[in-house]
Enzyme design. Structure first.
Site, PDB file in Angstrom:
ATOM      1  N   VAL A 608       7.407 -10.905   2.367  1.00 53.03           N
ATOM      2  CA  VAL A 608       6.913 -12.222   1.957  1.00 53.03           C
ATOM      3  C   VAL A 608       7.767 -13.370   2.485  1.00 53.03           C
ATOM      4  O   VAL A 608       7.253 -14.312   3.055  1.00 53.03           O
ATOM      5  CB  VAL A 608       6.814 -12.313   0.414  1.00 53.03           C
ATOM      6  N   ALA A 610      10.974 -13.153   4.412  1.00 50.91           N
ATOM      7  CA  ALA A 610      12.106 -12.737   5.247  1.00 50.91           C
ATOM      8  C   ALA A 610      13.290 -12.396   4.343  1.00 50.91           C
ATOM      9  O   ALA A 610      13.218 -11.464   3.551  1.00 50.91           O
ATOM     10  CB  ALA A 610      12.448 -13.808   6.272  1.00 50.91           C
ATOM     11  N   ASP A 677      -1.536 -13.432   8.209  1.00 52.57           N
ATOM     12  CA  ASP A 677      -0.183 -13.087   7.784  1.00 52.57           C
ATOM     13  C   ASP A 677       0.122 -13.699   6.411  1.00 52.57           C
ATOM     14  O   ASP A 677       0.668 -13.035   5.526  1.00 52.57           O
ATOM     15  CB  ASP A 677       0.827 -13.578   8.824  1.00 52.57           C
ATOM     16  N   LYS A 681       0.702 -11.990   2.555  1.00 47.16           N
ATOM     17  CA  LYS A 681       1.854 -12.303   1.710  1.00 47.16           C
ATOM     18  C   LYS A 681       1.429 -12.689   0.294  1.00 47.16           C
ATOM     19  O   LYS A 681       2.012 -12.217  -0.688  1.00 47.16           O
ATOM     20  CB  LYS A 681       2.675 -13.436   2.349  1.00 47.16           C
TER      21      LYS A 681
END
Length: 814
Positions: A608, A610, A677, A681
């Protein structure tokens, strides 16, 4: 007076014998000594091979005999001057003539009875003792050679059935007339009361030395071998094993019974009765402390003294309701096995009396099964018993220690340690004295079990993690750099040792059980074998290492699809790959359940934010009883970087390329710009919040033109961005005219999730998010109006690698 016993490794060649001679000279300077010697290293095996080859009517047994003779003559030639060799060679020839005649008889009769085998194998010690005697005599030492068969007498032709009364009288008689300072005895050999040659069993040279030591009331028995004493575990399997300075007779007997090769099990009994200390010493390192064995030990505070094992074990299970409450049932089992000379190593029986489990040697399995099925054929026919069940390819692992009874929960620690590493326990045995806890496990798990238990009970300061890393691109390379840089800190401050055992990229993979060197990993990987996810998994399973962690730094479906197989092996999974956790809810739950079931960890913090602790914060909120109402977030570092740097005088395509160059986007930037992406997340956060959602439930309002979304390649995608520059400028100018900034926002509100580009006004928390930062706002019962905020760098190889690193450390602390 001392008794010195030298094993086969101490007399394996001229160099070893030279060291043995030096030790004998040193001790003989101060007192009279008995010296017991084994056959030259490997000779007993060659003699057995000679006999079995002759029995098979294979004339090549003569080649083996020639090899045995050349080994002995080579030692003689190196250790005794030419002028003194003739008489010794003539005597050696006489022995080899007898051996040859014996083997000719075996060849002609096509038979090898146990008595003949005893006679044949006994020549190993006869030859070695004769050689050593002459070598010592040649350097003018006061030495005599005696035949152990003239002293050590057995009641019958079975191993270790020694008649101590007869034996001790013979030795006492010799002591009255002995005049030599050094007396050499061949180990292993003995004779029956009737005078028939026999042996004391493999490893019987230790026993010979103990019998002699007890008979003469020696002040010490020294066993010289090729290791510096008894170890806390087999040093060939457990590299961290350490020599045990001092143990008790009882501990030594337990360790030797369960496979410690340094000392032969029956050795201890004769000296124990006389309270004669035993020293285990290293011929090749005489100054090493070694191990002292006495009636009690005070040299350590560990609850466990040693961990040992026996390979090639089978379990025989006798089970059925017909056993319950029937007296004499066990007697019938053990008596039948005893009558066929089958040794029972371990026994366990349930209190219900419904089953008895026996551990025996693998090579006795078929025989035992047949015997017991025959013994209980009536009960089996009447269905009072099930047919006898056997299971092979098992092993026994045992914890041994006099101090174990003082420590509560030791069994629990043992079982939980094995369980966490997917070592299945098939049976358990523990005596009331609590000096030994034995478990039966699969043979393939022995190495992992020994290392895991040794780490738990002896290596208090350092826990070793074995890492298998797939993906060594931007993130993977940064991770390896961080692991290398922090290795000393981790060892010193966190007591963790991280070892990279496997590496893989899209082309090659390499493995090194001792650890891949991080300064040359690129070269090692370049020389590796072709990479394949299934083969990588296969090798990881075959290595079967403790505290194993699989790390996925890729973004591919192939790797994500095999997480389940790692978890089933109790191998933890750490991943920055979002595909698994954003797949179907069924797959997501399955991975979570597998992790729980097999005591593994499944960590994906970097999915989610880094390196940001977003998932961890969310989990802590829920675990503490808080309830999530709404989540608002900027979760794409790449999109935030792009819209923060897109200006009126720059092109959108150039900024996207710059973001890709900086490592903020996926190799295919369309994944980031399409919003998929970000959708993954927010889906993961929704699921971690307890919601049941699928990826298609996320409303994704894409800002990209349809033409760009349908691009087939990265180049085609960039061309589309250039062609649509006017479209992107309009979006930018429209927001700028309102005094707002463009942010790609993910939101979870009232069970519904959305992602899309939004115009953020100046008074919003998202307005000043710069660079590639991420920000998450948690609105909860405890934070209804002023949300809990997590903010920081949310993209980039270094921060993603640091997040993976943090997950690895989290596993190491468990």
């Amino acid at each position: 007076m001392k008794v010195l016993k030298f094993g086969g490794s101490s007399v394996k060649n001229a160099d070893a014998i030279s060291k043995t001679v030096d030790i004998i000279k040193q001790y003989a300077q101060h007192q009279d000594i008995y010296v017991v010697v084994s056959a030259l290293g490997g000779i007993t095996d060659l003699l057995v091979q000679t006999g079995t080859t002759a029995k098979a009517r294979d004339a090549s047994y003569k080649i083996i005999l020639t090899k045995i003779e050349s080994i002995h003559t080579e030692v003689l030639e190196k250790m005794v001057p030419d002028g003194n060799q003739d008489e010794i060679l003539r005597e050696l020839k006489k022995h080899f003539t007898k051996i040859n005649s014996l083997c000719e008889g075996i060849y002609l009769l096509n038979e090898l009875p146990s008595k003949t085998l005893s006679l044949l194998t006994g020549y190993g010690e006869i030859l070695s003792s004769y050689l050593l005697y002459n070598i010592l005599k040649n350097i003018a030492l006061n030495v005599s050679l005696q035949n152990s068969r003239d002293f050590i007498t057995c009641d019958s032709h079975t191993d270790t059935s020694v008649s101590y009364e007869i034996t001790n009288k013979k030795i006492a008689k010799y002591e009255k007339i002995r005049t030599h300072k050094i007396t050499v005895f061949p180990g292993f050999i003995a004779s029956t009361v009737a005078g028939t040659p026999t042996t004391l069993g493999r490893g019987g040279s230790d026993y010979t030395a103990a019998i002699l030591a007890a008979a003469i009331n020696a002040n010490e028995l020294l066993i010289w071998t090729d290791v510096s004493g008894l170890f806390s575990a087999n040093p060939k399997i457990v590299k961290q094993a350490k020599a045990i300075p001092h143990i008790s007779y009882q501990e030594a007997m337990e360790l030797s019974h369960f496979g410690a090769k340094v000392i032969y099990p029956p050795t201890i009994q004769p000296v124990l009765e006389k309270n004669i200390p035993i020293q285990i010493k290293n011929t090749f390192d005489p100054s090493a402390e070694g191990t002292l064995i006495t009636d009690h030990s005070t040299s350590h505070n560990y609850p466990v003294t040693g961990i040992t094992h026996i390979h090639n074990i089978s379990v025989v299970s006798v089970e059925g309701s017909g056993m319950v409450g029937i007296p004499g049932f066990s007697k019938r089992i053990f008596e039948r096995l005893y009558q066929s000379n089958i040794n029972v190593i371990l026994i366990t029986q349930a209190s219900s009396e419904h089953s008895i489990c026996l551990a025996i040697r693998d090579n006795d399995t078929s025989k035992a099964k047949k015997l017991l099925n025959d013994e209980f054929k009536y009960e089996i026919l009447k269905n009072a018993l099930k047919p006898i069940n056997t299971e092979k390819n098992l092993a026994i692992v045992a914890l041994v220690g006099d101090n174990m009874y003082k420590h509560q929960g030791l069994s629990g620690k043992m079982f939980s340690t094995l369980g966490k590493n997917n070592v299945n326990i098939r049976a358990i045995a523990q005596g009331a004295s609590e000096k030994n806890i034995s478990v039966i496990i699969e043979k393939k798990d022995v190495k992992k079990a020994l290392n895991t238990l040794h780490e738990r009970f002896f290596e208090v300061k350092t826990k070793q993690l074995n890492l298998f890393i797939v993906g060594v691109g931007n993130v993977g390379t940064k991770l390896l750099e961080q692991l290398d840089k922090q290795k000393e800190y981790l060892k010193k401050e966190l007591h963790l040792k991280l070892r990279i055992v496997g590496l893989s990229n899209s082309k090659t993979m390499c493995f090194d059980e001792n650890g891949i060197q991080l300064d040359t990993w690129k070269e090692q990987l370049a020389k590796g074998n072709p990479s394949n996810p299934e083969n990588f998994l296969k090798i990881v399973k075959e290595l079967n290492l403790r505290n194993a962690i699989f790390i996925d730094n890729t973004a591919t479906h192939d790797i994500a699809n095999i997480y389940q197989y790692y978890l089933r092996e109790s191998i933890s999974v750490v991943t920055c790959n979002k595909i698994a956790c954003s797949a179907s809810m069924e797959k997501y739950k399955n991975l979570k359940n597998l992790a729980k079931k097999y005591n593994a960890q499944f960590l994906f913090e970097t999915n989610v934010g880094a390196g940001l602790p977003i998932i961890d914060t969310l989990n802590n909120l829920i675990a503490s009883g808080d309830r999530i109402h709404k989540i608002q977030a900027v979760l794409s570092g790449s999109l935030n970087y792009i819209f923060n740097n897109y200006q009126a005088n720059t092109s959108f395509a150039e900024i996207v390329k710059q973001a890709q160059k900086e490592g903020y986007t996926e190799p295919d930037p369309k994944i980031d710009l399409s919003g998929i992406d970000v959708a993954r997340k927010i889906l993961i956060l929704a699921r971690e919040s307890g919601l049941v959602l699928e990826l298609e439930d996320i409303v994704n309002t894409s800002f990209l033109p349809k033409k760009c979304l349908s691009s087939q390649s990265v180049d085609e995608f960039y061309n589309c961005l250039l062609n649509e520059e006017k479209y992107f400028k309009n979006i930018f100018i429209q927001a700028e005219n309102k005094g707002s900034k463009l942010k790609y926002v993910a939101q979870l509100d009232n069970g519904k999730a959305t992602v899309g580009l939004q115009e953020i006004p100046k008074d919003h928390d998202f307005y000043n998010i710069s660079g590639s930062d991420n920000i998450v706002l948690f609105f909860t019962d405890r934070y209804p109006k002023n949300p809990l905020l997590v903010k920081g760098a949310g993209a980039g190889a270094a921060v993603t690698a640091s997040g993976i690193f943090a997950d690895i450390i989290r596993i190491g602390k468990i």
